[in-house]
Enzyme design. Structure first.
Site, PDB file in Angstrom:
ATOM      1  N   GLY A  63      56.992  78.715  93.069  1.00  0.00           N
ATOM      2  CA  GLY A  63      56.435  77.377  92.921  1.00  0.00           C
ATOM      3  C   GLY A  63      56.364  76.657  94.243  1.00  0.00           C
ATOM      4  N   GLY A 110      64.805  73.944  85.151  1.00  0.00           N
ATOM      5  CA  GLY A 110      64.631  72.495  85.037  1.00  0.00           C
ATOM      6  C   GLY A 110      63.834  71.898  86.181  1.00  0.00           C
ATOM      7  CG  PHE A 111      64.866  69.896  88.393  1.00  0.00           C
ATOM      8  CD1 PHE A 111      64.146  68.724  88.168  1.00  0.00           C
ATOM      9  CD2 PHE A 111      66.071  70.072  87.744  1.00  0.00           C
ATOM     10  CE1 PHE A 111      64.647  67.736  87.320  1.00  0.00           C
ATOM     11  CE2 PHE A 111      66.583  69.098  86.898  1.00  0.00           C
ATOM     12  CZ  PHE A 111      65.864  67.923  86.683  1.00  0.00           C
ATOM     13  N   GLY A 112      61.751  72.627  90.195  1.00  0.00           N
ATOM     14  CA  GLY A 112      61.311  73.487  91.287  1.00  0.00           C
ATOM     15  C   GLY A 112      62.132  73.192  92.534  1.00  0.00           C
ATOM     16  CG  HIS A 157      59.559  79.765  81.803  1.00  0.00           C
ATOM     17  ND1 HIS A 157      60.150  79.527  83.032  1.00  0.00           N
ATOM     18  CD2 HIS A 157      60.572  79.926  80.916  1.00  0.00           C
ATOM     19  CE1 HIS A 157      61.462  79.546  82.892  1.00  0.00           C
ATOM     20  NE2 HIS A 157      61.751  79.772  81.621  1.00  0.00           N
ATOM     21  CG  HIS A 165      55.509  80.733  85.820  1.00  0.00           C
ATOM     22  ND1 HIS A 165      56.049  81.731  85.031  1.00  0.00           N
ATOM     23  CD2 HIS A 165      56.442  79.754  85.867  1.00  0.00           C
ATOM     24  CE1 HIS A 165      57.257  81.369  84.629  1.00  0.00           C
ATOM     25  NE2 HIS A 165      57.520  80.164  85.108  1.00  0.00           N
ATOM     26  CG  ASP A 191      57.777  76.456  85.019  1.00  0.00           C
ATOM     27  OD1 ASP A 191      58.382  77.405  84.489  1.00  0.00           O
ATOM     28  OD2 ASP A 191      57.406  76.457  86.203  1.00  0.00           O
ATOM     29  CG  MET A 246      62.540  76.548  80.726  1.00  0.00           C
ATOM     30  SD  MET A 246      62.204  76.065  82.426  1.00  0.00           S
ATOM     31  CE  MET A 246      60.412  76.146  82.414  1.00  0.00           C
ATOM     32  CG  MET A 279      60.570  72.208  81.901  1.00  0.00           C
ATOM     33  SD  MET A 279      61.323  71.643  83.433  1.00  0.00           S
ATOM     34  CE  MET A 279      60.874  73.002  84.529  1.00  0.00           C
ATOM     35  CG  MET A 310      65.682  81.392  84.119  1.00  0.00           C
ATOM     36  SD  MET A 310      64.012  80.972  84.653  1.00  0.00           S
ATOM     37  CE  MET A 310      64.312  79.705  85.884  1.00  0.00           C
ATOM     38  CB  SER A 340      55.762  78.036  89.175  1.00  0.00           C
ATOM     39  OG  SER A 340      56.110  76.806  88.562  1.00  0.00           O
ATOM     40  CG  ASP A 368      60.790  81.022  87.132  1.00  0.00           C
ATOM     41  OD1 ASP A 368      60.564  80.416  88.193  1.00  0.00           O
ATOM     42  OD2 ASP A 368      60.537  80.559  85.997  1.00  0.00           O
TER      43      ASP A 368
HETATM   44  C1  DX5 Z   1      62.277  76.237  87.068  1.00  0.00           C
HETATM   45  C2  DX5 Z   1      60.950  76.832  86.703  1.00  0.00           C
HETATM   46  C3  DX5 Z   1      60.318  77.563  87.790  1.00  0.00           C
HETATM   47  C4  DX5 Z   1      60.011  76.733  89.019  1.00  0.00           C
HETATM   48  C5  DX5 Z   1      60.149  77.631  90.193  1.00  0.00           C
HETATM   49  O1  DX5 Z   1      62.894  75.742  85.932  1.00  0.00           O
HETATM   50  O2  DX5 Z   1      61.083  77.705  85.600  1.00  0.00           O
HETATM   51  O3  DX5 Z   1      59.168  78.283  87.355  1.00  0.00           O
HETATM   52  O4  DX5 Z   1      58.728  76.196  89.032  1.00  0.00           O
HETATM   53  O5  DX5 Z   1      59.995  76.870  91.344  1.00  0.00           O
HETATM   54  P1  DX5 Z   1      60.541  77.375  92.743  1.00  0.00           P
HETATM   55  O6  DX5 Z   1      59.773  78.608  93.083  1.00  0.00           O
HETATM   56  O7  DX5 Z   1      60.282  76.226  93.651  1.00  0.00           O
HETATM   57  O8  DX5 Z   1      62.014  77.652  92.569  1.00  0.00           O
HETATM   58 ZN    ZN Z   2      59.360  79.066  85.127  1.00  0.00          ZN
END
Ligand code: DX5
Ligand code: ZN
Length: 226
Positions: free
Chosen positions: A201, A145-147, A69, A36, A38, A71, A40, A140, A11, A179
């Site tokens: 990610g 929302g966040f990595g 993906h 991947h 993301d 969101m 948002m 999920m 990601s 994910d």
């Molecule tokens: C979160 C994203 C993920 C995110 C995963 O909302 O959909 O794809 O990038 O990041 P990690 O692997 O750091 O949890």
């Molecule tokens: Zn994602």
């Protein structure tokens, strides 16, 4: 048991957005099977990232398919733009779609693989009547929302239930993707539960060497799968 190969989907959310091309190449050199992306919108999730123009630029440099993906609250409105930008797989959240069957058919009609995503609090049972129609399911394992968030272990029970549901629906071809919070400490458990596409990610792009980190995850997954 012989399994299909596990695919790693780095990601780019945790990559340096000013150097996305280099980040993608590094992940691909480490054996990334997908990239991947993301998307948002600041409504469905409390963060804003990128849209079709950036996907179009990524498509120019990526050698592997793009797994986008969404969101966002209104994926129907944007599916065509992402198809035109070069998305190969498009996943949409069950939580925002009252007419999910129509959306899945629409995504397929645009030539993309259609995926349905479940938040951690959404029960697997909500998929029962769409299980025969999807190309893949994305589970999920963090709140989107966040990595860099912590993996929610209960997600793995859901993976096993969904695998059984897809098989019952005659859709053994559909893969389960996971994910959120995946790293070397939990990837084996995810694969054992039935995951075939692994998003990572921060475990890749916050590591000192994104190629090596991708390779390490791939090897750890393959060790279980073989
Ligand atoms: C979160 C994203 C993920 C995110 C995963 O909302 O959909 O794809 O990038 O990041 P990690 O692997 O750091 O949890
Ligand atoms: Zn994602």
């Amino acid at each position: 048991m012989s399994r299909r190969p596990i695919r790693i989907a780095p990601s780019i959310l945790s990559a340096d957005f000013a150097a996305l091309g280099a980040a993608i190449t590094a992940a691909e050199n480490g054996g990334a099977d997908l990239i991947h992306v993301d998307v948002m919108d600041g409504h469905f999730v409390p963060n804003i990232t990128i849209g079709p123009p950036v996907v179009k630029s990524i498509k120019r440099v990526a050698r592997v398919p793009l797994d986008v993906h969404l969101m966002i609250t209104d994926p129907d409105k944007y599916a065509e733009a992402f198809a035109a930008a070069g998305a190969d797989m498009l996943s949409v959240h069950l939580e925002v779609l009252p007419h999910l069957h129509r959306t899945v058919a629409f995504i397929k009609s645009l030539g993309m693989k259609a995926g349905v995503v479940l938040n951690p609090s959404t029960p697997a049972a909500a998929l029962e009547d769409i299980a025969g129609d999807v190309d893949f399911i994305l589970v999920m394992s963090v709140n989107p929302g966040f990595g860099g968030q912590k993996f929610i272990p209960n997600s793995l029970h859901k993976v096993a239930a969904i695998r059984a549901m897809l098989d019952r629906a005659g859709n053994s071809a559909a893969a389960i993707e996971i994910d959120g919070g995946i790293d070397l400490t939990n990837i084996a458990r995810a694969v054992e539960a039935g995951v075939e596409i692994v998003v990572a990610g921060s475990a890749i792009f916050n590591a000192p060497d994104a190629s090596a980190a991708t390779r390490a995850l791939k090897n750890a997954a393959a060790a279980v799968a073989s």
